[in-house]
Scaffold this active site. Structure first.
Site, PDB file in Angstrom:
ATOM      1  N   LYS A 115       0.703  -1.211  -0.177  1.00 21.01           N
ATOM      2  CA  LYS A 115      -0.038   0.040  -0.058  1.00 21.01           C
ATOM      3  C   LYS A 115       0.927   1.306  -0.052  1.00 21.01           C
ATOM      4  O   LYS A 115       0.368   2.129  -0.568  1.00 21.01           O
ATOM      5  CB  LYS A 115      -0.846  -0.067   1.302  1.00 21.01           C
ATOM      6  CG  LYS A 115      -2.151  -1.182   0.909  1.00 21.01           C
ATOM      7  CD  LYS A 115      -3.234  -0.864   1.650  1.00 21.01           C
ATOM      8  CE  LYS A 115      -4.357  -1.723   1.303  1.00 21.01           C
ATOM      9  NZ  LYS A 115      -5.714  -1.835   2.045  1.00 21.01           N
ATOM     10  N   LYS A 217      -4.744 -10.729  -5.995  1.00 18.85           N
ATOM     11  CA  LYS A 217      -6.160 -10.568  -5.239  1.00 18.85           C
ATOM     12  C   LYS A 217      -7.111  -9.710  -5.738  1.00 18.85           C
ATOM     13  O   LYS A 217      -6.886  -8.646  -6.164  1.00 18.85           O
ATOM     14  CB  LYS A 217      -5.628 -10.258  -3.685  1.00 18.85           C
ATOM     15  CG  LYS A 217      -6.599 -10.002  -2.827  1.00 18.85           C
ATOM     16  CD  LYS A 217      -6.067  -9.549  -1.623  1.00 18.85           C
ATOM     17  CE  LYS A 217      -6.478  -8.168  -1.189  1.00 18.85           C
ATOM     18  NZ  LYS A 217      -6.778  -7.688   0.023  1.00 18.85           N
ATOM     19  N   LYS A 220     -10.906  -4.094  -3.685  1.00 21.99           N
ATOM     20  CA  LYS A 220     -11.811  -2.849  -3.919  1.00 21.99           C
ATOM     21  C   LYS A 220     -11.004  -1.854  -4.710  1.00 21.99           C
ATOM     22  O   LYS A 220     -11.815  -1.143  -5.250  1.00 21.99           O
ATOM     23  CB  LYS A 220     -11.980  -2.134  -2.464  1.00 21.99           C
ATOM     24  CG  LYS A 220     -12.926  -3.006  -1.595  1.00 21.99           C
ATOM     25  CD  LYS A 220     -13.175  -2.497  -0.270  1.00 21.99           C
ATOM     26  CE  LYS A 220     -13.256  -3.151   0.871  1.00 21.99           C
ATOM     27  NZ  LYS A 220     -12.888  -2.900   2.310  1.00 21.99           N
TER      28      LYS A 220
HETATM   29  N1  AQP Z   1      -9.504 -11.276  -2.565  1.00 24.65           N
HETATM   30  C1  AQP Z   1     -10.100 -11.731  -1.389  1.00 24.65           C
HETATM   31  N2  AQP Z   1     -10.275 -12.918  -1.078  1.00 24.65           N
HETATM   32  C2  AQP Z   1     -10.544 -13.318   0.246  1.00 24.65           C
HETATM   33  N3  AQP Z   1     -10.825 -12.557   1.298  1.00 24.65           N
HETATM   34  C3  AQP Z   1     -10.586 -11.317   1.088  1.00 24.65           C
HETATM   35  N4  AQP Z   1     -10.712 -10.211   1.937  1.00 24.65           N
HETATM   36  C4  AQP Z   1     -10.391  -9.054   1.192  1.00 24.65           C
HETATM   37  N5  AQP Z   1      -9.978  -9.351   0.068  1.00 24.65           N
HETATM   38  C5  AQP Z   1     -10.199 -10.811  -0.072  1.00 24.65           C
HETATM   39  C6  AQP Z   1     -11.043 -10.310   3.490  1.00 24.65           C
HETATM   40  O1  AQP Z   1     -12.046  -9.352   3.502  1.00 24.65           O
HETATM   41  C7  AQP Z   1     -12.137  -8.777   4.952  1.00 24.65           C
HETATM   42  C8  AQP Z   1     -12.175  -7.281   4.903  1.00 24.65           C
HETATM   43  O2  AQP Z   1     -11.171  -6.682   4.154  1.00 24.65           O
HETATM   44  P1  AQP Z   1     -11.049  -5.189   4.322  1.00 24.65           P
HETATM   45  O3  AQP Z   1     -11.947  -4.481   3.591  1.00 24.65           O
HETATM   46  O4  AQP Z   1     -10.677  -4.840   5.727  1.00 24.65           O
HETATM   47  O5  AQP Z   1      -9.325  -5.011   3.948  1.00 24.65           O
HETATM   48  P2  AQP Z   1      -8.849  -5.482   2.466  1.00 24.65           P
HETATM   49  O6  AQP Z   1      -8.088  -6.791   2.553  1.00 24.65           O
HETATM   50  O7  AQP Z   1      -7.818  -4.173   2.376  1.00 24.65           O
HETATM   51  O8  AQP Z   1      -9.789  -5.380   1.334  1.00 24.65           O
HETATM   52  P3  AQP Z   1      -9.655  -5.148  -0.290  1.00 24.65           P
HETATM   53  O9  AQP Z   1     -10.631  -5.525  -1.084  1.00 24.65           O
HETATM   54  O10 AQP Z   1      -8.343  -5.719  -0.789  1.00 24.65           O
HETATM   55  O11 AQP Z   1      -9.206  -3.541  -0.152  1.00 24.65           O
HETATM   56  P4  AQP Z   1      -8.209  -2.599  -0.767  1.00 24.65           P
HETATM   57  O12 AQP Z   1      -8.184  -2.663  -2.116  1.00 24.65           O
HETATM   58  O13 AQP Z   1      -8.377  -1.412  -0.213  1.00 24.65           O
HETATM   59  O14 AQP Z   1      -6.926  -3.341  -0.283  1.00 24.65           O
HETATM   60  C9  AQP Z   1     -10.841  -9.212   5.582  1.00 24.65           C
HETATM   61  O15 AQP Z   1     -10.990 -10.548   6.045  1.00 24.65           O
HETATM   62  C10 AQP Z   1      -9.848  -9.685   4.371  1.00 24.65           C
HETATM   63  O16 AQP Z   1      -8.969 -10.931   4.708  1.00 24.65           O
END
Ligand code: AQP
Length: 353
Positions: A115, A217, A220
């Site tokens: 990040k 992965k 979002k």
């Molecule tokens: N691709 C994924 N597969 C399985 N689990 C996932 N999680 C996120 N992406 C995947 C799980 O969702 C929960 C909440 O995640 P979060 O929103 O708190 O944070 P994150 O992991 O940063 O989500 P994103 O979508 O990947 O956001 P960005 O793009 O901002 O980095 C967690 O339990 C996470 O493991």
């Protein structure tokens, strides 16, 4: 030896539309765990400030994640649903943990490296300290189990490191205050205040991958909306995204080993298995040898069947902001009672008057 009382905690950041990865990696597990455990589920709004301070509509995003929790089947009366910033003890404990954790531990976190990118000096201090706050979220409830996607594994390991260091550093004080639970660390029995939390990562889709690139992965923040299925996508959009999902020219293999080196095929099989509460083996047994042109429409239909009721219930709930806010206020109050007790104990252990 006495044991920590089992409790489940997990959180989701209000940083954008929830996608299938968040649902299968986290929220679907949250729902299932309600049957066997007391659960605390949190919209972690303070975490949302770490990568980006100013948000266009943070209250709206927070309510939207809350609506997704409820629409997926989380019961806010039997369990606790709230937003993190309502319970200031999360931030208070995070400060203590900033003093427990070592800078080297934080510097090793792959999420921070990803990040922060190349310009690390310009990343917020909050982004570096993110895992301290996450450890505080969990340990302020002395939670024993945390359902998360595979991407959060390293942060959970760090949470255990923080708990372990705190327990060892304050072992005598914890015993003097009579606040410990006897815990085994290696072969040694110590008086621990915090449990060594277990991540719950298993299942056929612990890391759902991008529909455009099976090595990345689903996220979002991916610039391509075609890379993810949002919980709010309609049936037509879901079908279009799955139809356009990257695959290779081979049919689905006849056994699990045949998925090796085929990340896109493995991803779609894992998604099907998770959505149908099945296993990759069972999916391969049913669809092995079929072309993607036959498999994709069946997968789309399944995804729509599972997600459509959630998105329509989310829309209904979001029309009733008063109800959502009442859920968060009630959950915040009940969470606060537990968190205040933890901080009272910690002040005694540490010696803060
Ligand atoms: N691709 C994924 N597969 C399985 N689990 C996932 N999680 C996120 N992406 C995947 C799980 O969702 C929960 C909440 O995640 P979060 O929103 O708190 O944070 P994150 O992991 O940063 O989500 P994103 O979508 O990947 O956001 P960005 O793009 O901002 O980095 C967690 O339990 C996470 O493991």
């Amino acid at each position: 030896m006495s044991e920590f009382k089992e409790l489940v905690f997990s959180g989701v950041q209000p940083t954008g539309n929830l996608h299938l990865g968040n649902y299968l990696g986290a929220i679907r597990k949250f729902v299932a765990l309600q049957q066997s455990h007391n659960c605390v589920y949190c919209v972690v709004d303070l975490h949302a400030l770490t990568a980006q301070l100013v948000h266009e509509d943070l209250p709206g995003q927070t309510r939207s994640i809350t609506a997704a929790f409820l629409a997926s089947g989380i019961d806010p009366k039997a369990h606790i649903v709230f937003n993190q910033s309502r319970v200031p003890q999360h931030a208070e404990l995070a400060w203590i943990f900033n003093c427990v954790a070592r800078i080297g531990w934080m510097n090793r976190m792959t999420q921070f490296k990803d990040k922060a990118g190349k310009d690390r000096e310009n990343a917020s201090l909050g982004l570096l300290a993110y895992p301290s706050l996450m450890a505080a979220d969990i340990l302020v409830y002395r939670a024993t189990h945390v359902p998360v996607g595979d991407d959060q594994k390293q942060h959970l390991e760090l949470t255990r490191d923080i708990a372990q260091k705190f327990n060892s550093d304050f072992s005598d004080r914890i015993a003097q205050c009579g606040l410990g639970v006897e815990t085994l660390v290696g072969n040694e029995k110590i008086n621990g205040y915090f449990p060594l939390t277990e991540p719950l990562i298993e299942g056929p889709a612990p890391r759902v991958m991008s529909l455009r690139d099976g090595t990345k992965k689903m996220s979002k923040s991916d610039v391509s909306d075609l890379s993810r299925i949002n919980l709010t996508d309609d049936a037509e959009t879901i079908s279009k995204k799955i139809r356009r999902a990257k695959t290779d020219p081979e049919p689905l293999p006849g056994d699990l080993e045949g998925l090796a080196g085929r990340p896109e095929a493995e991803n779609l099989v894992g998604i099907y298995a998770a959505l149908s509460d099945s296993t990759k083996e069972a999916v391969i047994a049913e669809f092995g040898g079929q072309q993607f042109s036959a498999f994709k429409p069946i997968l789309s239909e399944l995804a729509v069947t599972v997600l459509a009721p959630i998105s329509s219930e989310m829309r209904r709930l979001l029309d009733d902001v008063t109800y959502i806010d009442a859920v968060l206020a009630d959950g915040g109050e009940r969470a606060g009672v537990i968190a205040q007790k933890t901080m009272k104990d910690l002040r005694e252990i540490i010696g803060l008057l």
